[in-house]
Motif scaffolding. Structure first.
Motif, PDB file in Angstrom:
ATOM      1  N   ALA A 122      43.484 -97.151  17.606  1.00  0.00           N
ATOM      2  CA  ALA A 122      42.382 -96.709  17.171  1.00  0.00           C
ATOM      3  C   ALA A 122      41.117 -97.779  17.404  1.00  0.00           C
ATOM      4  CB  ALA A 122      42.188 -96.500  15.738  1.00  0.00           C
ATOM      5  N   ASP A 123      41.151 -98.898  17.352  1.00  0.00           N
ATOM      6  CA  ASP A 123      40.171-100.004  17.779  1.00  0.00           C
ATOM      7  C   ASP A 123      40.104 -99.957  19.409  1.00  0.00           C
ATOM      8  OD1 ASP A 123      38.363-101.710  17.281  1.00  0.00           O
ATOM      9  OD2 ASP A 123      39.616-103.522  17.512  1.00  0.00           O
ATOM     10  N   GLY A 124      41.156 -99.690  20.192  1.00  0.00           N
ATOM     11  CA  GLY A 124      41.034 -99.570  21.551  1.00  0.00           C
ATOM     12  C   GLY A 124      40.294 -98.191  22.066  1.00  0.00           C
ATOM     13  N   LEU A 125      40.303 -97.239  21.575  1.00  0.00           N
ATOM     14  CA  LEU A 125      39.702 -95.955  21.714  1.00  0.00           C
ATOM     15  C   LEU A 125      38.240 -96.379  21.124  1.00  0.00           C
ATOM     16  CD1 LEU A 125      42.197 -93.316  20.004  1.00  0.00           C
ATOM     17  CD2 LEU A 125      42.019 -93.912  22.566  1.00  0.00           C
ATOM     18  N   ASN A 126      37.837 -96.952  20.284  1.00  0.00           N
ATOM     19  CA  ASN A 126      36.634 -97.217  19.927  1.00  0.00           C
ATOM     20  C   ASN A 126      35.910 -98.008  21.089  1.00  0.00           C
ATOM     21  OD1 ASN A 126      34.431 -97.948  18.743  1.00  0.00           O
ATOM     22  ND2 ASN A 126      35.136 -99.600  17.514  1.00  0.00           N
ATOM     23  N   ASN A 127      36.581 -98.842  21.596  1.00  0.00           N
ATOM     24  CA  ASN A 127      36.148 -99.605  22.858  1.00  0.00           C
ATOM     25  C   ASN A 127      35.842 -98.740  24.082  1.00  0.00           C
ATOM     26  OD1 ASN A 127      38.270-102.482  22.158  1.00  0.00           O
ATOM     27  ND2 ASN A 127      35.834-102.185  21.854  1.00  0.00           N
ATOM     28  N   VAL A 138      29.127 -91.883  14.028  1.00  0.00           N
ATOM     29  CA  VAL A 138      30.157 -90.866  14.239  1.00  0.00           C
ATOM     30  C   VAL A 138      31.462 -92.009  14.363  1.00  0.00           C
ATOM     31  CG1 VAL A 138      31.347 -89.358  15.646  1.00  0.00           C
ATOM     32  CG2 VAL A 138      29.061 -89.269  15.447  1.00  0.00           C
ATOM     33  N   LEU A 139      31.547 -92.978  15.215  1.00  0.00           N
ATOM     34  CA  LEU A 139      32.647 -93.643  14.975  1.00  0.00           C
ATOM     35  C   LEU A 139      33.144 -94.241  13.771  1.00  0.00           C
ATOM     36  CD1 LEU A 139      32.204 -96.129  18.257  1.00  0.00           C
ATOM     37  CD2 LEU A 139      33.969 -94.035  17.955  1.00  0.00           C
ATOM     38  N   ALA A 140      31.959 -94.753  12.792  1.00  0.00           N
ATOM     39  CA  ALA A 140      32.036 -95.310  11.380  1.00  0.00           C
ATOM     40  C   ALA A 140      32.887 -94.058  10.682  1.00  0.00           C
ATOM     41  CB  ALA A 140      30.893 -95.670  10.839  1.00  0.00           C
ATOM     42  N   LEU A 141      32.258 -93.070  10.828  1.00  0.00           N
ATOM     43  CA  LEU A 141      33.114 -91.824  10.001  1.00  0.00           C
ATOM     44  C   LEU A 141      34.429 -91.609  10.450  1.00  0.00           C
ATOM     45  CD1 LEU A 141      29.812 -89.197  10.056  1.00  0.00           C
ATOM     46  CD2 LEU A 141      30.666 -90.571   8.102  1.00  0.00           C
ATOM     47  N   GLU A 142      34.686 -91.628  11.500  1.00  0.00           N
ATOM     48  CA  GLU A 142      35.911 -91.428  12.059  1.00  0.00           C
ATOM     49  C   GLU A 142      36.916 -92.358  11.477  1.00  0.00           C
ATOM     50  OE1 GLU A 142      39.144 -89.950  14.020  1.00  0.00           O
ATOM     51  OE2 GLU A 142      37.444 -88.898  13.474  1.00  0.00           O
ATOM     52  N   ASP A 152      45.574-102.518   5.397  1.00  0.00           N
ATOM     53  CA  ASP A 152      45.379-101.742   6.685  1.00  0.00           C
ATOM     54  C   ASP A 152      44.187-100.748   6.348  1.00  0.00           C
ATOM     55  OD1 ASP A 152      44.744-101.403   9.175  1.00  0.00           O
ATOM     56  OD2 ASP A 152      46.545-100.167   9.548  1.00  0.00           O
ATOM     57  N   GLY A 153      44.382 -99.875   5.433  1.00  0.00           N
ATOM     58  CA  GLY A 153      43.394 -98.652   5.191  1.00  0.00           C
ATOM     59  C   GLY A 153      42.239 -99.300   4.567  1.00  0.00           C
ATOM     60  N   ILE A 154      42.412-100.394   3.614  1.00  0.00           N
ATOM     61  CA  ILE A 154      41.352-100.758   2.602  1.00  0.00           C
ATOM     62  C   ILE A 154      40.373-101.435   3.624  1.00  0.00           C
ATOM     63  CG2 ILE A 154      40.616-102.348   0.802  1.00  0.00           C
ATOM     64  CD1 ILE A 154      43.379-101.607  -0.485  1.00  0.00           C
ATOM     65  N   MET A 155      40.797-102.449   4.449  1.00  0.00           N
ATOM     66  CA  MET A 155      40.155-103.090   5.210  1.00  0.00           C
ATOM     67  C   MET A 155      39.210-102.271   6.500  1.00  0.00           C
ATOM     68  SD  MET A 155      40.062-106.110   4.676  1.00  0.00           S
ATOM     69  CE  MET A 155      39.397-107.083   5.856  1.00  0.00           C
ATOM     70  N   GLY A 156      40.163-101.131   6.946  1.00  0.00           N
ATOM     71  CA  GLY A 156      39.602-100.316   7.684  1.00  0.00           C
ATOM     72  C   GLY A 156      38.385 -99.456   7.152  1.00  0.00           C
ATOM     73  N   ALA A 177      34.416 -99.694   8.159  1.00  0.00           N
ATOM     74  CA  ALA A 177      33.772 -98.508   8.570  1.00  0.00           C
ATOM     75  C   ALA A 177      32.282 -98.179   7.649  1.00  0.00           C
ATOM     76  CB  ALA A 177      34.515 -97.449   8.049  1.00  0.00           C
ATOM     77  N   ILE A 178      32.245 -98.673   6.481  1.00  0.00           N
ATOM     78  CA  ILE A 178      31.032 -98.675   5.870  1.00  0.00           C
ATOM     79  C   ILE A 178      30.017 -99.734   6.438  1.00  0.00           C
ATOM     80  CG2 ILE A 178      29.904 -99.482   3.712  1.00  0.00           C
ATOM     81  CD1 ILE A 178      32.522 -98.420   2.219  1.00  0.00           C
ATOM     82  N   LEU A 179      30.422-100.832   6.995  1.00  0.00           N
ATOM     83  CA  LEU A 179      29.510-101.889   7.777  1.00  0.00           C
ATOM     84  C   LEU A 179      28.967-101.393   8.748  1.00  0.00           C
ATOM     85  CD1 LEU A 179      31.735-105.410   6.966  1.00  0.00           C
ATOM     86  CD2 LEU A 179      29.705-104.395   5.821  1.00  0.00           C
ATOM     87  N   ILE A 180      29.865-100.679   9.515  1.00  0.00           N
ATOM     88  CA  ILE A 180      29.667 -99.909  10.848  1.00  0.00           C
ATOM     89  C   ILE A 180      28.494 -98.740  10.707  1.00  0.00           C
ATOM     90  CG2 ILE A 180      30.266 -98.610  12.865  1.00  0.00           C
ATOM     91  CD1 ILE A 180      32.769-100.313  12.940  1.00  0.00           C
ATOM     92  N   ALA A 181      28.924 -98.017   9.712  1.00  0.00           N
ATOM     93  CA  ALA A 181      27.797 -97.002   9.273  1.00  0.00           C
ATOM     94  C   ALA A 181      26.243 -97.534   9.029  1.00  0.00           C
ATOM     95  CB  ALA A 181      28.302 -96.281   8.279  1.00  0.00           C
ATOM     96  N   VAL A 182      26.385 -98.662   8.122  1.00  0.00           N
ATOM     97  CA  VAL A 182      25.193 -99.332   7.794  1.00  0.00           C
ATOM     98  C   VAL A 182      24.336 -99.890   9.318  1.00  0.00           C
ATOM     99  CG1 VAL A 182      24.134-101.279   6.711  1.00  0.00           C
ATOM    100  CG2 VAL A 182      25.809 -99.979   5.658  1.00  0.00           C
ATOM    101  N   ALA A 183      25.339-100.485  10.080  1.00  0.00           N
ATOM    102  CA  ALA A 183      24.604-100.927  11.284  1.00  0.00           C
ATOM    103  C   ALA A 183      24.074 -99.613  12.110  1.00  0.00           C
ATOM    104  CB  ALA A 183      25.611-101.627  12.295  1.00  0.00           C
ATOM    105  N   GLY A 184      24.726 -98.711  12.302  1.00  0.00           N
ATOM    106  CA  GLY A 184      24.294 -97.429  12.829  1.00  0.00           C
ATOM    107  C   GLY A 184      22.977 -96.837  12.168  1.00  0.00           C
ATOM    108  N   VAL A 185      22.928 -97.035  11.147  1.00  0.00           N
ATOM    109  CA  VAL A 185      21.660 -96.582  10.232  1.00  0.00           C
ATOM    110  C   VAL A 185      20.443 -97.114  10.600  1.00  0.00           C
ATOM    111  CG1 VAL A 185      20.624 -95.984   8.018  1.00  0.00           C
ATOM    112  CG2 VAL A 185      22.739 -95.005   8.323  1.00  0.00           C
ATOM    113  N   SER A 186      20.761 -98.555  10.873  1.00  0.00           N
ATOM    114  CA  SER A 186      19.750 -99.437  10.974  1.00  0.00           C
ATOM    115  C   SER A 186      19.272 -99.213  12.193  1.00  0.00           C
ATOM    116  CB  SER A 186      20.339-101.046  11.057  1.00  0.00           C
ATOM    117  OG  SER A 186      19.233-101.768  11.462  1.00  0.00           O
TER     118      SER A 186
END
Length: 396
Positions: free
Chosen positions: A58-63, A109-113, A197-201, A205-214
């Motif tokens: 999934a991280d590769g698809l993100n790239n 969108v990536l953060a939500l996914e 794995d799921g918890i860290m993800g 995701a929350i950190l990425i969403a905050v960056a997107g909102v910024s």
């Protein structure tokens, strides 16, 4: 490395205000991003498929989606460099803001996914095959993304590009996401805690969403018409005041039509006793100076004022001192006096800031009260302007 790339691929890279230089810098950033993101995506997808690490896949698809953002950057810098035309008389540089907005949406969108996938892994955890190849690929990816963050942040600051700053934010978000994947792979291997794995993800995701909102917040602020930087406003004031014959300025307004595209209007006060043609020549000289040496297209309204009348000068100085007693950022302009048999009316404008808490009536009452302490029969008739441009005036 950043300086080497600039020297190699961007001639005259120190000319940060040049439109063609900005285009080449944007192109350099986009190409570097595409090359590195393709390499990272291929390596992560490969280890994800080989060893069953869904988070790495999934991280590769993100790239791969980051490559799309880089393509957007390339196109936007190309469009932003287009000359003004009939439909867009102020140029196309605001395309950069629109592109940064798109990048912000992509990040969210990536953060939500990622959040959706992470919740799925928490609900139905899966065991993965541990491999040092996976650790190595993810570790190198983190270092590459951190370098891309520093690279784009430096370019964004040097060339005042909201789009490159957004790209930098996206890169550091990717580094955080990859770190979360790496940490979960290692810890899960040694502890057997398959939920990690799921918890860290989800945290990433929350950190990425905050960056997107910024990114969205900063870019929307520019599109809606954010007040100009105080340094820019002060530099405009200082440059105008350097010209002999300028008595003062007021009603300065600055509009942003791109990272380095400014249009400004201002009232410049001149001595009413000076020949009007000479004053007009001074105004033309100032406008030409700004056109030739700055990124500001300046339009000036000439404002003649009475200078040398001891009574008018006395009252003007007293009113200015009273107003500045409230706040040194406040200014007085368009001052004139009407004198009758028994009373004197002082008519003037007062420029106050948007953060002024007093109402117009309260300000008027304060000025009148202070004037009553100095004179009898002198009445003030002020008009108040809320100014978006703040600058420090020279002491008179």
């Amino acid at each position: 490395m950043t300086k080497l790339l600039l020297k190699t691929f961007v001639p005259n890279y120190n000319d940060t205000q040049n439109v063609s230089v900005r285009q080449r810098v944007g192109k350099l950033s986009g190409i570097v991003g595409i090359v590195l993101n393709v390499l990272l995506a291929c390596s992560k997808i490969a280890v994800g498929l080989l060893f069953g690490v869904v988070s790495a896949f999934a991280d590769g698809l993100n790239n791969l989606t980051d490559c799309g953002s880089n393509v957007i950057s390339l196109v936007s810098f190309k469009l932003a460099g287009k000359s003004a035309d009939k439909d867009h008389p102020y140029g196309h540089q605001r395309v950069e803001y629109v592109s940064a907005l798109i990048v912000g949406v992509i990040v969210i969108v990536l953060a939500l996914e990622l959040a959706s996938q992470s919740i799925g892994k928490i609900v139905t955890p899966e065991e993965t095959e541990f491999s040092w190849w996976t650790v190595g690929v993810l570790g190198v990816s983190i270092l590459v993304k951190l370098w891309m963050f520093l690279f784009n942040r430096r370019l964004g600051k040097n060339y005042a590009s909201e789009l490159l700053k957004a790209t930098a934010t996206d890169s550091v978000s990717d580094a955080c996401a990859t770190f979360g994947v790496l940490a979960s792979v290692i810890v899960a291997h040694y502890t057997g805690f398959v939920y990690l794995d799921g918890i860290m993800g989800l945290i990433v995701a929350i950190l990425i969403a905050v960056a997107g909102v910024s990114i969205l917040r900063d870019t929307m602020s520019q599109l809606l018409g954010r007040a100009p930087d105080k340094e820019l406003v002060q530099s405009i004031y200082d440059r105008i005041m350097r010209f002999d014959g300028v008595m003062g300025i007021h009603d300065l307004e600055v509009h942003n039509y791109g990272p380095n595209k400014f249009y400004a209007s201002v009232h410049v006060e001149v001595d009413s006793a000076v020949d009007v043609m000479a004053s007009h020549e001074l105004i033309d000289k100032i406008e030409r100076d700004f056109a030739q040496h700055t990124d500001v297209t300046l339009v000036i309204h000439m404002d003649p004022i009475i200078v040398g009348d001891p009574v008018v000068d006395m009252y003007r100085g007293e009113v200015r001192d009273i107003v500045r007693g409230l706040d040194k950022r406040y200014g007085v302009h368009d001052f004139r006096m009407t004198k009758g048999p028994k009373v004197v009316n002082l008519i003037f404008d007062v420029a106050v800031t948007f953060d002024c808490k007093m109402t117009d009536d309260e300000l008027t009452e304060y000025i009148q009260t202070e004037m009553d302490k100095l004179h009898d029969g002198v009445f003030v008739v002020p008009t108040f302007d809320r100014q978006s441009c703040e600058y420090t005036e020279e002491e008179s």
